[in-house]
Design an enzyme around this catalytic site. Structure first.
Site, PDB file in Angstrom:
ATOM      1  N   LYS A 103       3.093   7.803 -71.119  1.00 39.79           N
ATOM      2  CA  LYS A 103       3.389   7.759 -69.689  1.00 39.79           C
ATOM      3  C   LYS A 103       4.816   8.276 -69.516  1.00 39.79           C
ATOM      4  CE  LYS A 103       2.935   4.602 -65.733  1.00 39.79           C
ATOM      5  NZ  LYS A 103       2.602   3.192 -65.349  1.00 39.79           N
ATOM      6  N   ASP A 134       6.688  15.045 -60.941  1.00 36.69           N
ATOM      7  CA  ASP A 134       7.618  15.506 -61.981  1.00 36.69           C
ATOM      8  C   ASP A 134       7.183  15.103 -63.382  1.00 36.69           C
ATOM      9  OD1 ASP A 134       8.218  12.802 -62.134  1.00 36.69           O
ATOM     10  OD2 ASP A 134      10.236  12.990 -61.281  1.00 36.69           O
ATOM     11  N   GLY A 135       6.086  14.336 -63.500  1.00 31.22           N
ATOM     12  CA  GLY A 135       5.582  13.975 -64.822  1.00 31.22           C
ATOM     13  C   GLY A 135       6.436  12.977 -65.569  1.00 31.22           C
ATOM     14  N   GLY A 176      -6.537  13.315 -63.027  1.00 32.35           N
ATOM     15  CA  GLY A 176      -6.358  13.592 -64.444  1.00 32.35           C
ATOM     16  C   GLY A 176      -5.014  13.040 -64.865  1.00 32.35           C
ATOM     17  N   ARG A 226       1.652   3.759 -75.112  1.00 32.27           N
ATOM     18  CA  ARG A 226       0.839   2.538 -75.124  1.00 32.27           C
ATOM     19  C   ARG A 226      -0.271   2.679 -76.160  1.00 32.27           C
ATOM     20  NH1 ARG A 226      -1.186   4.471 -69.789  1.00 32.27           N
ATOM     21  NH2 ARG A 226       0.182   2.991 -68.746  1.00 32.27           N
ATOM     22  N   ARG A 249     -12.241   6.052 -69.020  1.00 31.26           N
ATOM     23  CA  ARG A 249     -12.218   5.386 -67.727  1.00 31.26           C
ATOM     24  C   ARG A 249     -13.575   5.529 -67.040  1.00 31.26           C
ATOM     25  NH1 ARG A 249      -6.418   6.314 -65.827  1.00 31.26           N
ATOM     26  NH2 ARG A 249      -5.380   7.338 -67.577  1.00 31.26           N
ATOM     27  N   ASP A 298     -10.507   4.916 -61.539  1.00 28.31           N
ATOM     28  CA  ASP A 298      -9.876   5.639 -62.643  1.00 28.31           C
ATOM     29  C   ASP A 298      -8.921   4.734 -63.420  1.00 28.31           C
ATOM     30  OD1 ASP A 298      -8.431   6.015 -60.048  1.00 28.31           O
ATOM     31  OD2 ASP A 298      -6.879   6.811 -61.363  1.00 28.31           O
ATOM     32  N   ASN A 299      -8.730   3.494 -62.970  1.00 28.47           N
ATOM     33  CA  ASN A 299      -7.890   2.535 -63.680  1.00 28.47           C
ATOM     34  C   ASN A 299      -8.699   1.432 -64.342  1.00 28.47           C
ATOM     35  OD1 ASN A 299      -5.473   3.806 -63.112  1.00 28.47           O
ATOM     36  ND2 ASN A 299      -5.043   2.583 -61.291  1.00 28.47           N
TER      37      ASN A 299
END
Length: 466
Positions: free
Chosen positions: A116, A128-129, A93, A182, A189, A257-258
């Site tokens: 992102k 850590d996101g 996710g 972005r 996906r 997933d990409n």
């Protein structure tokens, strides 16, 4: 997003909410200690009516994530599954990003603004996101270069430095942090569909297919919507695989997933441009088996699309899905020839003759270790420059073959008069980053973006999918 942007009025929407619960998790953005605007893509901001934002407003929306007017009231971290290096992972996710807003452009296309490095989510898996500033700079360079070379790619919309010091195991630490936005043609996906299939959630799968056909392809679902969607995805994704090769690009992490069901490239981690046509060239240091090597990308992408077909069997019989999937093997080489000749500025002849010419050109590049960018630059429109670089029987054969092709473009743009083509190899990426890291000098980045965009203008519009 295949064509250059056209100015538009701001036109918000919340189409993602029609998918209902279970597609995403509402989240909060991180509260960053600083927000220093480093890059804003006004060229693409104009395409969604946001170019008039002041820098302060820009930071408020894309650094502090105050909702855009009449848009999503709260960010959404998307849920999905996926194969990572062909091993299934159901624990995926958006772990350091979210869907922030949805907007229509001047052509009525539904576009997403996603992030992102915007903080942790339920899918962060102890991460850590955050995003390193270097990672954001690298994504700017990747998307700008790919766009200029005709690849259907997401656009780096914004980069804001956030004042945190991050620890990373694969680069010098502590390192500077950033949050990126972005602009992309959806967050759908292949892994999104895999999750619905894994959970045997037929209602969600029906909604996903309907959403993709209506909102991403602009089509009414027919009698067999699952195979209808797969057919469109195969066309777009085969073209994407071919465009990578002609650009000399290696994505690095072609997990399912990409891969976006619209065939739009996105999510640039360990990417590279290979200097030469080197089949085994890899971008990711951890790709020990070369699964996603330069010449294996089409194979890997085809495998990913097969996972979409498998997922769609939840709501469809297999035969029409198999029929749609099998077209990839035919469409990919056609797209490779079409894009190769486009970058050369030549008009295709018959498919057989065009394919033979491309095979001869690739053979010549491999045998002589001629740089990809140099080859396309010197042979543009069949008007060979620097003939002294191309001596020998291999090149003589190509000279004879190219005479059968009429030019589809000219060399009138000043870009074609420079001695060295614009390129984006790792040494230049590192040099641009070093100027920022050591002296906080952003001029090399801005100069490179200007040079890349000039090259893109010289190439013109990429070829349409046949």
């Amino acid at each position: 997003m295949r064509s250059l942007p056209q100015p538009a009025k701001y036109s918000p929407t919340r189409q993602i909410l029609t998918l209902g619960d279970g597609i995403a998790d509402p989240v909060e953005a991180a509260d960053f200690p600083e927000t220093i605007l480093r890059f804003r893509n006004d060229r693409w901001a104009a395409s969604v009516g946001l170019e008039t934002l002041t820098d302060e407003q820009w930071i408020a929306h894309f650094g502090r994530f105050q909702p855009l007017p009449d848009n999503l009231p709260q960010p959404l971290a998307m849920r999905y599954h996926g194969h990572q290096f062909q091993h299934y992972n159901p624990d995926l996710g958006d772990g350091r990003g979210f869907l922030f807003a949805q907007i229509y452009d001047a052509k009525g296309r539904l576009l997403d603004l996603g992030t992102k490095g915007s903080g942790t989510t339920p899918w962060s898996r102890a991460g850590d996101g955050r995003l390193t500033l270097k990672g954001g700079v690298r994504e700017i360079l990747a998307t700008e270069m790919l766009e200029a070379l005709g690849v259907n790619t997401s656009k780096t919309f914004s980069l804001i430095e956030t004042g945190e010091r991050l620890q990373r195991g694969d680069e010098p630490s502590p390192t500077r942090s950033a949050v990126m936005v972005r602009l992309s043609h959806s967050h759908m996906r292949i892994g999104t569909f895999q999750r619905a299939a894994f959970e045997r959630n037929e209602p969600l799968m029906h909604r996903l297919v309907d959403y993709a056909l209506r909102n991403l392809y602009g089509e009414e679902p027919g009698d067999h919507p699952a195979s209808q969607l797969l057919g469109r995805a195969v066309e777009r994704i085969a073209d994407l695989a071919a465009s990578y090769m002609v650009a000399g690009f290696v994505h690095g992490v072609l997990n399912s997933d990409n891969i976006n069901v619209t065939g739009e490239s996105f999510d640039y981690g360990p990417w590279r441009f290979t200097p030469n046509w080197t089949p085994g060239f890899t971008a990711a240091y951890f790709d020990h088996q070369g699964l996603y090597a330069f010449a294996r990308q089409a194979e890997a992408i085809h495998w990913d699309v097969a996972q979409l077909a498998i997922s769609l069997q939840l709501i469809s019989e297999a035969p029409p899905l198999i029929e749609a999937l099998e077209r990839f093997a035919e469409l990919y080489p056609q797209a490779l020839v079409r894009r190769f000749l486009w970058r050369l500025g030549l008009t295709p002849t018959t498919q057989e003759a065009s394919a033979a010419f491309v095979e001869l050109a690739v053979k010549a590049m491999i045998e002589t270790q001629t740089g990809i960018d140099m080859f396309f630059h010197d042979w543009r429109a069949g008007d060979l420059r620097h003939a002294d670089r191309y001596a020998g029987d291999t090149w003589d054969a190509l000279r004879a073959a190219i005479s059968d092709f009429a030019p589809s473009a000219s060399r009138d743009h000043p870009y074609w008069d420079v001695d060295a083509p614009c390129s984006m190899h790792i040494e230049e990426v590192e040099a641009i980053w070093s100027a920022i890291a050591e002296r906080d000098d952003w001029e090399p980045l801005h100069a490179k973006i200007a040079a890349i965009r000039a090259m893109g203008h010289a190439h013109g519009e990429p070829p349409a999918i046949a």
